[in-house]
Write a protein that holds these residues in place. Structure first.
Motif, PDB file in Angstrom:
ATOM      1  N   ASP A 114     -10.394  20.810  15.586  1.00  0.00           N
ATOM      2  CA  ASP A 114     -10.642  22.208  15.966  1.00  0.00           C
ATOM      3  C   ASP A 114      -9.734  23.134  15.166  1.00  0.00           C
ATOM      4  OD1 ASP A 114     -12.460  21.287  17.749  1.00  0.00           O
ATOM      5  OD2 ASP A 114     -11.348  21.826  19.564  1.00  0.00           O
ATOM      6  N   ILE A 115      -8.585  22.598  14.744  1.00  0.00           N
ATOM      7  CA  ILE A 115      -7.812  23.292  13.716  1.00  0.00           C
ATOM      8  C   ILE A 115      -8.480  22.906  12.406  1.00  0.00           C
ATOM      9  CG2 ILE A 115      -5.576  23.444  12.534  1.00  0.00           C
ATOM     10  CD1 ILE A 115      -4.218  22.660  15.155  1.00  0.00           C
ATOM     11  N   ALA A 116      -9.151  23.876  11.767  1.00  0.00           N
ATOM     12  CA  ALA A 116      -9.831  23.546  10.504  1.00  0.00           C
ATOM     13  C   ALA A 116      -8.778  23.163   9.478  1.00  0.00           C
ATOM     14  CB  ALA A 116     -10.649  24.729  10.019  1.00  0.00           C
ATOM     15  N   CYS A 117      -7.697  23.972   9.459  1.00  0.00           N
ATOM     16  CA  CYS A 117      -6.578  23.740   8.562  1.00  0.00           C
ATOM     17  C   CYS A 117      -5.567  24.851   8.827  1.00  0.00           C
ATOM     18  CB  CYS A 117      -7.028  23.773   7.091  1.00  0.00           C
ATOM     19  SG  CYS A 117      -7.702  25.380   6.615  1.00  0.00           S
ATOM     20  N   PHE A 118      -4.495  24.850   8.075  1.00  0.00           N
ATOM     21  CA  PHE A 118      -3.584  25.995   8.059  1.00  0.00           C
ATOM     22  C   PHE A 118      -3.874  26.816   6.821  1.00  0.00           C
ATOM     23  CE2 PHE A 118      -1.426  23.292  11.062  1.00  0.00           C
ATOM     24  CZ  PHE A 118      -0.833  24.189  11.939  1.00  0.00           C
ATOM     25  N   GLU A 119      -3.404  28.078   6.837  1.00  0.00           N
ATOM     26  CA  GLU A 119      -3.510  28.918   5.646  1.00  0.00           C
ATOM     27  C   GLU A 119      -2.222  29.719   5.515  1.00  0.00           C
ATOM     28  OE1 GLU A 119      -7.084  30.949   6.665  1.00  0.00           O
ATOM     29  OE2 GLU A 119      -6.080  32.454   7.890  1.00  0.00           O
ATOM     30  N   ASP A 143      -4.832  24.985   3.379  1.00  0.00           N
ATOM     31  CA  ASP A 143      -5.712  25.467   2.324  1.00  0.00           C
ATOM     32  C   ASP A 143      -4.912  26.441   1.465  1.00  0.00           C
ATOM     33  OD1 ASP A 143      -7.824  26.103   0.733  1.00  0.00           O
ATOM     34  OD2 ASP A 143      -8.937  27.225   2.260  1.00  0.00           O
ATOM     35  N   ALA A 144      -4.627  26.081   0.234  1.00  0.00           N
ATOM     36  CA  ALA A 144      -3.834  26.947  -0.643  1.00  0.00           C
ATOM     37  C   ALA A 144      -4.417  26.889  -2.043  1.00  0.00           C
ATOM     38  CB  ALA A 144      -2.374  26.499  -0.651  1.00  0.00           C
ATOM     39  N   ALA A 145      -4.065  27.897  -2.841  1.00  0.00           N
ATOM     40  CA  ALA A 145      -4.671  28.027  -4.170  1.00  0.00           C
ATOM     41  C   ALA A 145      -4.314  26.851  -5.082  1.00  0.00           C
ATOM     42  CB  ALA A 145      -4.217  29.335  -4.802  1.00  0.00           C
ATOM     43  N   GLY A 146      -3.126  26.339  -4.918  1.00  0.00           N
ATOM     44  CA  GLY A 146      -2.703  25.230  -5.769  1.00  0.00           C
ATOM     45  C   GLY A 146      -1.296  24.839  -5.401  1.00  0.00           C
ATOM     46  N   ARG A 190      -8.537  27.893  21.514  1.00  0.00           N
ATOM     47  CA  ARG A 190      -7.625  28.550  20.564  1.00  0.00           C
ATOM     48  C   ARG A 190      -6.261  28.832  21.198  1.00  0.00           C
ATOM     49  NH1 ARG A 190     -10.957  32.711  16.823  1.00  0.00           N
ATOM     50  NH2 ARG A 190     -11.477  33.791  18.735  1.00  0.00           N
ATOM     51  N   VAL A 191      -5.805  27.887  22.000  1.00  0.00           N
ATOM     52  CA  VAL A 191      -4.478  27.962  22.619  1.00  0.00           C
ATOM     53  C   VAL A 191      -3.703  26.738  22.159  1.00  0.00           C
ATOM     54  CG1 VAL A 191      -3.230  27.803  24.805  1.00  0.00           C
ATOM     55  CG2 VAL A 191      -5.278  29.224  24.647  1.00  0.00           C
ATOM     56  N   LEU A 192      -2.471  26.929  21.683  1.00  0.00           N
ATOM     57  CA  LEU A 192      -1.670  25.800  21.185  1.00  0.00           C
ATOM     58  C   LEU A 192      -0.606  25.455  22.212  1.00  0.00           C
ATOM     59  CD1 LEU A 192      -1.489  27.053  17.567  1.00  0.00           C
ATOM     60  CD2 LEU A 192      -2.148  24.715  18.162  1.00  0.00           C
ATOM     61  N   ARG A 252      -0.412  29.972   9.133  1.00  0.00           N
ATOM     62  CA  ARG A 252      -1.030  30.126  10.453  1.00  0.00           C
ATOM     63  C   ARG A 252      -2.278  29.246  10.553  1.00  0.00           C
ATOM     64  NH1 ARG A 252      -3.392  36.230   9.841  1.00  0.00           N
ATOM     65  NH2 ARG A 252      -4.921  35.764   8.218  1.00  0.00           N
ATOM     66  N   VAL A 253      -2.676  29.018  11.779  1.00  0.00           N
ATOM     67  CA  VAL A 253      -3.842  28.165  12.039  1.00  0.00           C
ATOM     68  C   VAL A 253      -5.115  28.881  11.612  1.00  0.00           C
ATOM     69  CG1 VAL A 253      -5.263  27.194  13.901  1.00  0.00           C
ATOM     70  CG2 VAL A 253      -2.779  26.946  13.977  1.00  0.00           C
ATOM     71  N   ARG A 254      -5.999  28.165  10.928  1.00  0.00           N
ATOM     72  CA  ARG A 254      -7.373  28.637  10.753  1.00  0.00           C
ATOM     73  C   ARG A 254      -8.249  27.792  11.684  1.00  0.00           C
ATOM     74  NH1 ARG A 254      -9.921  27.710   5.051  1.00  0.00           N
ATOM     75  NH2 ARG A 254      -8.401  29.280   4.424  1.00  0.00           N
ATOM     76  N   TRP A 255      -8.847  28.452  12.646  1.00  0.00           N
ATOM     77  CA  TRP A 255      -9.636  27.715  13.628  1.00  0.00           C
ATOM     78  C   TRP A 255     -11.000  27.335  13.072  1.00  0.00           C
ATOM     79  CZ3 TRP A 255      -6.994  26.033  17.626  1.00  0.00           C
ATOM     80  CH2 TRP A 255      -5.864  26.749  18.038  1.00  0.00           C
ATOM     81  N   ALA A 256     -11.476  26.205  13.492  1.00  0.00           N
ATOM     82  CA  ALA A 256     -12.835  25.804  13.130  1.00  0.00           C
ATOM     83  C   ALA A 256     -13.831  26.690  13.875  1.00  0.00           C
ATOM     84  CB  ALA A 256     -13.066  24.345  13.496  1.00  0.00           C
TER      85      ALA A 256
END
Lengths: 316, 388, 349
Positions: free
Chosen positions: A137-142, A110-113, A33-35, A124-128
């Motif tokens: 390992d980055i699941a996605c951003f949110e 990952d966003a509502a629409g 979890r280090v970028l 920000r990063v959502r970690w897997a």
């Protein structure tokens, strides 16, 4: 015209990729979890870190740590995710410039629409949950509404981690539907009736089997069907002693070039019905069919005297 | 208008091994390119264009990898071409690069070829299952072995000749620090005792599977004048292709190979290759191809090539050394193998081949082939500039 | 003085969604015969042959070796192959003719997209460590570029729809086109790109004959002289590039001499409407230039041949006297990473 033959063709392999030091540090960092980014000679910070400066071509390796937050620089709404993509619900593809970086990283948001996404959006990063040292390992951003988008200064990082990831396995699968074309389809249809049919070149009159739709020396389409064989002559061969992974043939076996009577070049087949070490050039053979087989299972000796070398040396 | 003369002023190779686990694909090609630049004492800014070659993209699973490799090869903002002509690709790639200079499009060109076979498995890449086709074979050896048998039948060569080639090439490789196989305890008996994989081809008579890259810097007359080390000059280069399978094909001595050699000799003014050429780096992935190509390239009459091998003519200290570097039998990063032949030929005429240098080599042939013995590329390089 | 080299013949297949009744070579043969016939040549008259294709479309290694059967490479021929669009095969052939080793060249390219999913296949072109594992498809990447263009104020969705409508209207006179006439703009594929902004997926092949100097004049009433041709590549990573610009196109055009005088025609390989906007800006094309009179890639996009077809279409207009000075463009890689520009001219009338 008979129905076109088709069959699925799956090209699939788990590629093993070694990383080199910069990519190793970045992907190991994701696991922890280090970028990490990399500094160029002129002071820019590239995230994700590349091994060579895209402007000067210099090798670069001075790593820095950047923030897990950033800004969307452009986006695209993907309402129908495809196999292998980061999310299986509708998401936005985004390029994100992480705080502290001068370049952007491609990933999913990952966003509502689509109405919830715009360039300039803070994310920000959502970690897997399970991380192995891979871009996934980055699941996605949110979306991340801290209101604080002050660019963080990157801080130096030696890129060292315990148990570094030095390679990844990148499975890749592509699905195709294969169709062999007109000439080969006609040949395969005849084989289903246990007949071997080639095509004659209208120009040089040579008979090609299996036909591929063109006379390779004249560059013209072939079309006149010609039945050849069933008997033929072994022109040359080898004895295969090595077992292929997905080949259900007991070794040793004889792989032979067989000139069927009436054909002007040899096709390839397996020889059976005779000890492998007694096969010879000039051996006369005939096909052996099995029920439901699309090709002769193998060719066996006919019992005729061997063909004279002079009669087949042009077909070698 | 005559062509611009072309010179090789920089050569770089990686140390070829089964798996380079310490570098990415970019890191591998970069290493060879950087060594070639160092040899030429040039920088990335001196390069006008990049010509890259490799064998099928499926080997590494990267489609059109020149796109991803543009940054690593300093090609950003420059022209970049990607060549693929099957096994002959390493040679063809170098020849495409020479045309850029000979045609006065560019002054200095980086050409490079590679394969990182450890990313997948060559046997997988070469035999993707095609529906409706009968899977019969395991690997390239099975494809070429029947042709070797046909050669033996046609020439009457004793069946020991193949092992002599393998024994020679593996010993030559011991003198080449970049070669993949370094079999210090090799003996002729060991070669002859190795198992038959595709009878008549033995295990020790086949090539390894390697990770490796090879790069060359090619330049024009003005560039050659600035070269810190002696350049190798192109005296002739050609490609020839014939169909994969056709009625009347001579798989033992393909016409395309004969025509390609004849074109190169004509350009170089060579009328008697056996006397006028000092050494050969030829593409021999299975040992029997040495005598076969000796005939195809005009160094021996038909059916006589094996006699040169048997009498020691092709040994490193022989009258016509063949594969001084250890050849494809000792190093085979498939897409790069042809370029390594071309580069090794250039090293010889530059006097830079180190321990495997042939004393006084002035004119050396580099040779590559691919597909079903159908694609050929060759060049002849010399220590002196070509006579215009 | 460099050698004068011209496109003297151009041919292409009809482009169709599928051609599964034909193998690649069966698809190619009529086109090869067509161009050779136009030039009045036989295979044996050709000095050099070069082709462009990719194994990844077919799903088979060495797929180009079988296509060679259509050429009739016997006696053996001087021949090469690029794993690139046929426009780069033409570039290689042009360099061969420049050396004087050959006076004529046959260039061909083919692509069958129908066996696989071209959106997925093209993901395999991307950085294999950081990007390809995410499987971002070609439409998604183009959509990122389109949004950047919209954000920068260089285009909006109606403008993109206008590009689509104009292209397919132009294609109404192109009998080879796969998509022509009035085509609905449709739903979003990946927003902001709609179906109408994307190229059709299809199969096709094309071929060109090149000839040098007087040979060209004998083979063609009005040769399309290649006054300049150049290609340039950019950095691979999308995040380090300005997606609203195409500096490599501009540089290639400059090297090819495009900016010395206005062109009357431009055939651009812009598979997506948004990419035409980027290319027009990079090439400084104004409304006086006829852009993609063939309909361009929005009317037919046989991958690996579509770039060569741009050169062929531009040349054919010169052959027919419909253009005097035309630009042709080809691209490769994600979001216009690599670009080729050729400048073609007819002799004064």
């Amino acid at each position: 015209m008979p129905e076109v033959l088709k069959a699925p063709l799956v090209v699939e392999f788990p590629f093993t990729r070694s990383l080199g030091p910069v990519q190793s540090a970045f992907l190991t960092g994701l696991r922890e979890r280090v970028l990490l980014g990399v500094k160029t000679g002129d002071g820019r910070t590239l995230v994700p870190p590349v091994e060579y400066d895209p402007v000067t071509a210099e090798e670069i390796h001075d790593l820095v740590e950047v923030a897990p937050t950033g800004t969307v620089t452009t986006w695209a709404w993907n309402h129908a995710p495809r196999r292998g993509q980061p999310l299986d619900t509708p998401f936005a593809w985004v390029l994100v410039r992480l705080d502290g970086a001068d370049t952007a990283l491609l990933h999913a948001l990952d966003a509502a629409g689509p109405d919830a996404v715009h360039s300039g959006l803070r994310v920000r990063v959502r970690w897997a949950a399970q991380r192995s040292g891979a871009i996934t390992d980055i699941a996605c951003f949110e979306p991340y509404d801290s209101g604080d988008d002050a660019a963080a200064e990157p801080t130096g990082h030696d890129g060292r981690f315990a148990d570094p990831v030095t390679g990844i396995v990148a499975p890749a699968r592509l699905d195709y539907v294969y169709s062999p074309g007109r000439a080969q389809s006609a040949h395969l249809d005849a084989l289903a009736e246990q007949r071997t049919v080639g095509e004659r070149c209208p120009s040089c009159r040579k008979v090609y089997v299996p036909p591929r739709g063109a006379c390779p020396t004249c560059g013209v389409a072939t079309s006149e069907a010609v039945e050849v064989g069933p008997r033929g002559t072994v022109t040359t061969y080898c004895i295969v002693n090595i077992k292929a992974k997905n080949l259900d043939i007991e070794v040793p076996y004889v792989y032979a070039h067989i000139a069927l009577d009436g054909a002007d070049l040899a096709l390839h087949g397996r020889i059976g019905g005779i000890p492998y070490d007694q096969v010879r050039m000039g051996l006369r053979v005939e096909p052996v069919w099995t029920d439901g087989g699309r090709h002769p299972d193998h060719y066996r000796p006919t019992g005729e005297p061997d063909a004279d070398y002079e009669t087949y040396k042009e077909l070698l | 208008m005559s062509k611009e003369p072309v010179a090789v002023v920089g050569i770089g190779q990686t140390r070829h091994v089964a798996a380079r686990r310490d570098v990415s694909i970019a890191g591998l090609v970069r290493e060879a390119a950087q060594r070639a630049l160092l040899d030429a004492e040039l920088t990335w800014a001196d390069i006008d264009a990049v010509v890259i070659g490799k064998a099928p993209d499926f080997f590494e699973g990267v489609m059109m990898p020149e796109l991803y490799l543009a940054d690593a090869l300093g090609a950003v903002g420059k022209p970049m071409l990607r060549v693929h002509t099957a096994g002959s690709v390493g040679g063809s790639t170098a020849l495409v690069a020479t045309n850029l200079i000979a045609g006065r499009v560019h002054g200095t060109v980086l050409t490079l070829a590679y394969e990182k076979q450890s990313e997948s498995n060559a046997m997988w890449g070469l035999s993707l299952p095609i529906p409706f086709q009968q899977p019969l074979l395991a690997g390239a050896g099975g494809f070429f072995a029947p042709h070797v048998r046909a050669y033996m039948r046609r020439s009457g060569a004793p069946d020991t000749v193949g092992s002599l080639v393998a024994y020679k090439d593996r010993r030559n490789a011991l003198k080449n620090p970049y070669a993949h196989l370094h079999e210090h305890d090799i003996t002729l008996e060991k070669v002859q005792a190795s198992p038959m994989l595709w009878d008549p081809i033995r295990y020790s008579e086949t090539c390894p599977s390697s990770d490796g890259a090879c790069a060359m810097i090619l330049t024009d007359r003005a560039g050659a004048a600035r070269s810190p080390r002696p350049p190798a000059w192109l005296h002739g280069g050609a490609m020839r292709s014939e169909p994969t399978l056709f009625a009347g094909k001579d798989a033992v001595s393909p016409q395309a190979g004969k025509d390609c050699a004849a074109d190169v000799y004509r350009q170089a003014g060579i009328t008697d290759p056996r006397r006028e050429i000092d050494a050969v780096e030829m593409y021999v992935p299975f040992s029997w191809y040495e005598p076969m190509w000796l005939e195809n390239l005009g160094f021996a009459d038909e059916g006589e090539g094996w006699k040169l091998t048997e009498s020691g003519v092709t040994e490193l200290d022989g009258d016509l050394p063949v594969n001084m570097s250890g050849g494809v039998l000792s190093t085979n990063p498939i897409g790069a193998s042809g370029m390594i032949r071309f580069a090794e030929a250039a090293l010889q005429v530059r006097g830079q081949a180190g321990e495997h240098q042939v004393e006084g080599a002035r004119r050396v042939l580099g040779h590559a082939y691919g597909g079903g013995s159908q694609f050929f590329s060759m060049w002849l390089v010399g220590a002196e500039p070509p006579v215009l | 003085m460099t050698r004068e080299i011209a496109v003297v013949a151009f041919g292409q297949t009809d482009h169709r969604r599928t051609s599964d009744e034909l193998s690649e070579v069966e698809m190619l043969i009529p086109v090869l015969h067509d161009v050779l016939g136009q030039a009045g040549l036989k295979t044996g008259d050709i000095g050099f042959t070069c082709s462009g294709s990719t194994d990844y479309l077919a799903g088979r290694a060495f797929s180009f070796t079988m296509a060679l059967d259509g050429v009739g490479a016997w006696p053996p021929i001087s021949e090469s192959h690029v794993e690139m669009d046929g426009a780069w095969a033409l570039y290689e052939a042009w360099t061969k003719l420049l050396t004087g080793d050959a006076d004529t060249a046959l260039v061909y390219a083919y692509g069958k997209s129908s066996p696989g999913s071209v959106r997925d296949v093209l993901t395999r072109q991307l950085d294999p460590y950081y990007v390809a594992p995410l499987w971002p498809d070609s439409v998604a990447l183009a959509a990122l570029q389109a949004q950047a263009l919209i954000d920068a104020g260089h285009a909006d969705e109606p403008a993109l729809a206008g590009v689509a409508a104009r292209s397919r209207a132009s294609a109404a006179t192109n009998s080879h086109a796969q998509l022509s006439g009035s085509v609905p703009q449709g739903d979003y594929v990946v927003r902001p790109l709609r179906t109408g902004d994307c190229p059709p997926v299809g199969d096709g092949a094309a071929a060109v004959v090149l000839a040098a100097g007087d040979r060209a004049r004998r083979l063609c009433a009005r040769p399309a002289w290649i006054r300049g041709i150049d290609h340039r590549i950019e950095a691979h990573a999308l995040g380090v590039r300005d997606l609203t610009d195409s500096p490599s196109t501009r540089l290639a055009a400059e090297k090819a001499g495009v900016f010395e005088r206005p062109v009357d025609t431009a055939e651009l390989y812009a598979p997506f409407t948004s990419q035409e906007v980027v290319l027009r800006r990079a090439l400084r094309l104004d409304d006086r230039v006829t852009v993609n009179p063939s309909g361009g890639a929005l009317a037919a996009n046989p991958i690996m041949a579509a770039g060569l077809i741009r050169i062929g279409e531009a040349a054919a207009r010169i052959h027919r006297g419909e253009s005097d000075r035309a630009l042709a463009h080809a691209t490769s890689g994600p979001c216009l990473q690599q670009n080729l520009v050729a400048l073609l001219e007819g002799d004064p009338r």
